[in-house]
Design a protein around this motif. Structure first.
Motif, PDB file in Angstrom:
ATOM      1  N   VAL A 334       1.306  -0.562   8.591  1.00  0.00           N
ATOM      2  CA  VAL A 334       0.174   0.046   7.502  1.00  0.00           C
ATOM      3  C   VAL A 334      -0.424  -1.387   7.091  1.00  0.00           C
ATOM      4  N   GLN A 335       0.223  -2.332   6.712  1.00  0.00           N
ATOM      5  CA  GLN A 335      -0.368  -3.501   6.229  1.00  0.00           C
ATOM      6  C   GLN A 335      -1.192  -4.172   7.300  1.00  0.00           C
ATOM      7  N   THR A 336      -0.754  -4.155   8.578  1.00  0.00           N
ATOM      8  CA  THR A 336      -1.506  -4.759   9.658  1.00  0.00           C
ATOM      9  C   THR A 336      -2.766  -4.048  10.120  1.00  0.00           C
ATOM     10  N   LEU A 337      -2.752  -2.618  10.082  1.00  0.00           N
ATOM     11  CA  LEU A 337      -4.103  -1.804  10.440  1.00  0.00           C
ATOM     12  C   LEU A 337      -5.003  -1.962   9.289  1.00  0.00           C
ATOM     13  N   TRP A 338      -4.498  -2.015   8.088  1.00  0.00           N
ATOM     14  CA  TRP A 338      -5.296  -2.260   6.968  1.00  0.00           C
ATOM     15  C   TRP A 338      -6.174  -3.810   7.128  1.00  0.00           C
ATOM     16  N   ALA A 339      -5.271  -4.757   7.535  1.00  0.00           N
ATOM     17  CA  ALA A 339      -5.751  -6.169   7.794  1.00  0.00           C
ATOM     18  C   ALA A 339      -6.871  -6.306   8.658  1.00  0.00           C
ATOM     19  N   ALA A 340      -6.488  -5.280   9.917  1.00  0.00           N
ATOM     20  CA  ALA A 340      -7.333  -5.188  10.984  1.00  0.00           C
ATOM     21  C   ALA A 340      -8.700  -4.337  10.892  1.00  0.00           C
ATOM     22  N   PRO A 343      -9.161   1.182   8.065  1.00  0.00           N
ATOM     23  CA  PRO A 343      -8.589   2.055   6.888  1.00  0.00           C
ATOM     24  C   PRO A 343      -7.981   3.261   7.138  1.00  0.00           C
ATOM     25  N   ASP A 344      -8.559   4.095   7.878  1.00  0.00           N
ATOM     26  CA  ASP A 344      -8.131   5.693   7.912  1.00  0.00           C
ATOM     27  C   ASP A 344      -7.019   5.540   8.612  1.00  0.00           C
ATOM     28  N   GLU A 345      -6.625   4.549   9.657  1.00  0.00           N
ATOM     29  CA  GLU A 345      -5.469   4.648  10.378  1.00  0.00           C
ATOM     30  C   GLU A 345      -4.482   4.175   9.561  1.00  0.00           C
ATOM     31  N   ALA A 346      -4.744   3.433   8.421  1.00  0.00           N
ATOM     32  CA  ALA A 346      -3.511   2.701   7.761  1.00  0.00           C
ATOM     33  C   ALA A 346      -3.226   3.894   6.678  1.00  0.00           C
ATOM     34  N   ASP A 347      -4.252   4.730   6.066  1.00  0.00           N
ATOM     35  CA  ASP A 347      -3.744   5.684   5.390  1.00  0.00           C
ATOM     36  C   ASP A 347      -2.884   6.835   6.238  1.00  0.00           C
ATOM     37  N   LYS A 348      -3.206   7.023   7.460  1.00  0.00           N
ATOM     38  CA  LYS A 348      -2.255   8.079   8.222  1.00  0.00           C
ATOM     39  C   LYS A 348      -0.922   7.372   8.465  1.00  0.00           C
ATOM     40  N   ARG A 367       2.294   1.329  -0.663  1.00  0.00           N
ATOM     41  CA  ARG A 367       1.705   2.233  -1.080  1.00  0.00           C
ATOM     42  C   ARG A 367       0.638   2.218  -2.092  1.00  0.00           C
ATOM     43  N   PHE A 368       1.328   1.519  -3.197  1.00  0.00           N
ATOM     44  CA  PHE A 368       0.741   1.318  -4.275  1.00  0.00           C
ATOM     45  C   PHE A 368      -0.406   0.081  -4.046  1.00  0.00           C
ATOM     46  N   TYR A 369      -0.120  -0.914  -3.420  1.00  0.00           N
ATOM     47  CA  TYR A 369      -1.074  -1.930  -3.218  1.00  0.00           C
ATOM     48  C   TYR A 369      -2.478  -1.105  -2.335  1.00  0.00           C
ATOM     49  N   LEU A 370      -1.967  -0.485  -1.263  1.00  0.00           N
ATOM     50  CA  LEU A 370      -3.122   0.002  -0.575  1.00  0.00           C
ATOM     51  C   LEU A 370      -4.098   0.758  -1.370  1.00  0.00           C
ATOM     52  N   LEU A 371      -3.561   1.909  -2.266  1.00  0.00           N
ATOM     53  CA  LEU A 371      -4.497   2.323  -3.038  1.00  0.00           C
ATOM     54  C   LEU A 371      -4.978   1.399  -4.190  1.00  0.00           C
TER      55      LEU A 371
END
Length: 529
Positions: A334-340, A343-348, A367-371
């Motif tokens: 999750v963290q790496t998808l977000w950094a890359a 974002p949609d893939e990170a949410d999934k 999850r808390f930090y992503l939100l």
């Protein structure tokens, strides 16, 4: 459950190699070493021991150890955490404390853990028995689980120049009587917690006791001890390394090319400042072992730490599709998808991680930090205020700290922002993991002077020293000063820091600019502007 425990009238009893002396509050090993426990900690140990493997509820503990007074979860968690440290330290596996979620705790003596699991038809070990033929204990899955836990939780990996003489991607089915124990140990390792590490060590000690001629049992035990040496209090490091060395020697005597034993040899060599050697070693090993998921996950960790987030995400994509999921892999993906910038893939991936591991502490906080950082601070606050879904073993003040930051990001008022700045500095002084979070919090709040000040403290102990304890003493994880992490410098919340001239000065001192120059690459943030 019997009534109040009066330590003065409790007889001594044994837990494996330990003699427990309640009246003196002592734990005494057969080798002459001793440790004195706090009165409340000894009371809880007595309560759990006299239950003889039965579950003891929190209410039972408050009645027998706190005279029925109303006490918060933090108080009980602290005492149980202290007992687990004693089990890990002077106990050396003589007992362990098992948490039964939403119910209570039970004490398992050495050798009882496996028997208790086998006795329950729907236990993890029984399910492992049922799955052993399907999984065939694929070494790729086991190695990637252990390796990713080391990358994401234990504090950095190392160059793998001496890794594996034979291809560890090949399936090597273990003896049937220990195969379920091996699977359960691997599952425990991927939790990325002290308790999970302790469980893995206990299970693997049982493996080598049953099968002293099984090289992989000794090798994986060596790897577990090596991981404990990296992520535990410094006073245990020498003992854990000595145990790892002996287990590794036993593994290599049986199998000179044992993959686990060779992995254990490298674990603990920090990658901070040594990214060039780490990457070259990993890529050289992958040229010979292209399907080894532990090597791949280790390379992904290096890529994330040097700002090559897109490549890290691509590497983890492949692993996620190939092996059984584990918490370390789930939240790191999750963290790496977000950094890359996906974002949609990170949410999934986040939805998948929560469905699989809803109360794992790292999954919950990811999850808390992503939100919080993606414009959904109100949802993050609702998540944080919902006590029913919170992970256990985390102090109340920790949740309040992150809620203060989320409220500041939502309101953007001067008062809330100042409260978040204060909370960030208070946290950074508590531990290394809180300092990492503080860098992210302060940058996201636009307080760059403060963000760089915390970075100076974290990396160089300037201004103050966060120490090596990562978070709370209850969690008991550590990050050595020579193994400080850099991945948070390349996450979305620190974008404002990367745009500041001071960032390149920091990167230069850390050795990141030297790495980029030597490898002829640019980090993603420079390539994309």
């Amino acid at each position: 459950m019997e009534g109040r425990i009066d330590l003065a009238h409790q007889p001594a009893f044994r837990l494996g190699a330990l003699e427990v002396r309640p009246a003196l509050r002592q734990l005494a090993r057969d080798d002459g070493s001793e440790e004195v426990l706090e009165p409340r900690v000894m009371q809880v140990l007595v309560a759990l021991a006299r239950a003889d493997g039965a579950i003891v509820s929190r209410d039972d503990l408050t009645r027998s150890c706190w005279e029925g007074r109303v006490v918060g979860e933090d108080a009980i968690n602290r005492v149980v955490s202290r007992l687990r440290r004693a089990a890990e330290g002077i106990g050396q596996g003589s007992f362990r404390i098992e948490t039964i979620t939403k119910v209570g705790y039970r004490l398992l003596r050495e050798g009882q853990a496996e028997a208790a699991l086998v006795a329950a038809p729907d236990s993890p070990l029984a399910r492992a028995h049922a799955e052993v033929h399907r999984l065939r204990l694929d070494r790729r899955a086991m190695l990637s689980g252990a390796g990713l836990a080391a990358v994401t939780v234990g504090g950095g990996l190392f160059a793998w120049r001496r890794f594996v003489a034979s291809d560890p991607a090949l399936t090597d089915k273990p003896p049937a009587d220990v195969a379920p124990l091996m699977i359960q140990a691997q599952m425990a390792m991927t939790q990325g917690t002290v308790e999970g590490g302790n469980q893995a060590i206990g299970l693997l000690r049982r493996v080598v006791s049953l099968r002293p001629d099984y090289a992989d049992g000794w090798g994986l035990l060596a790897l577990s001890y090596s991981a404990a040496a990296v992520g535990r209090p410094q006073q245990f490091e020498a003992d854990m390394r000595a145990r790892a060395t002996e287990a590794r020697r036993r593994a290599l005597a049986l199998d000179p090319g044992n993959a686990y034993a060779r992995a254990a040899d490298g674990l603990g060599k920090p990658v901070l400042g040594n990214w060039t050697a780490a990457e070259r070693g990993l890529r050289a090993s992958l040229a010979s072992h292209p399907h080894n998921d532990m090597l791949t996950s280790s390379l992904a960790g290096v890529m994330l730490g040097v700002g090559r987030c897109a490549e890290a995400a691509n590497l983890l994509d492949g692993i996620w599709k190939r092996i059984p999921p584990n918490p370390g892999l789930a939240y790191t993906h999750v963290q790496t998808l977000w950094a890359a910038g996906r974002p949609d893939e990170a949410d999934k991936a986040m939805d998948d991680a929560v469905a699989l591991f809803p109360t794992h502490f790292a999954v919950w906080f990811t999850r808390f930090y992503l939100l919080m950082y993606t414009g959904r601070a109100r949802e993050a606050i609702a998540l944080g205020e919902n006590r029913e879904t919170r992970p256990t073993g985390i102090p109340e003040w920790n949740f309040e700290q992150v809620l203060i930051v989320a409220r500041a990001l939502l309101s953007r008022t001067d008062g809330d922002i100042q409260a978040a700045v204060t909370a960030s500095f208070e946290g950074a002084r508590r531990g290394a993991g809180f300092a990492e979070n503080g860098i992210l919090f302060l940058s996201a709040l636009g307080r760059l002077d403060e963000a760089f000040a915390v970075a100076d403290a974290y990396y160089f102990a300037r201004g103050f020293d966060p120490g090596e304890l990562r978070f709370s003493a209850e969690q008991g994880t550590y990050t050595r000063r020579n193994a400080r992490r850099t991945h948070m410098l390349f996450l979305p919340p620190t974008a404002a820091m990367r745009a500041d001239p001071r960032f390149l000065k920091l990167a230069d001192v850390l050795g990141l600019t030297r790495y980029w120059r030597e490898m002829g690459v640019r980090p993603d943030y420079q390539a994309t502007g």
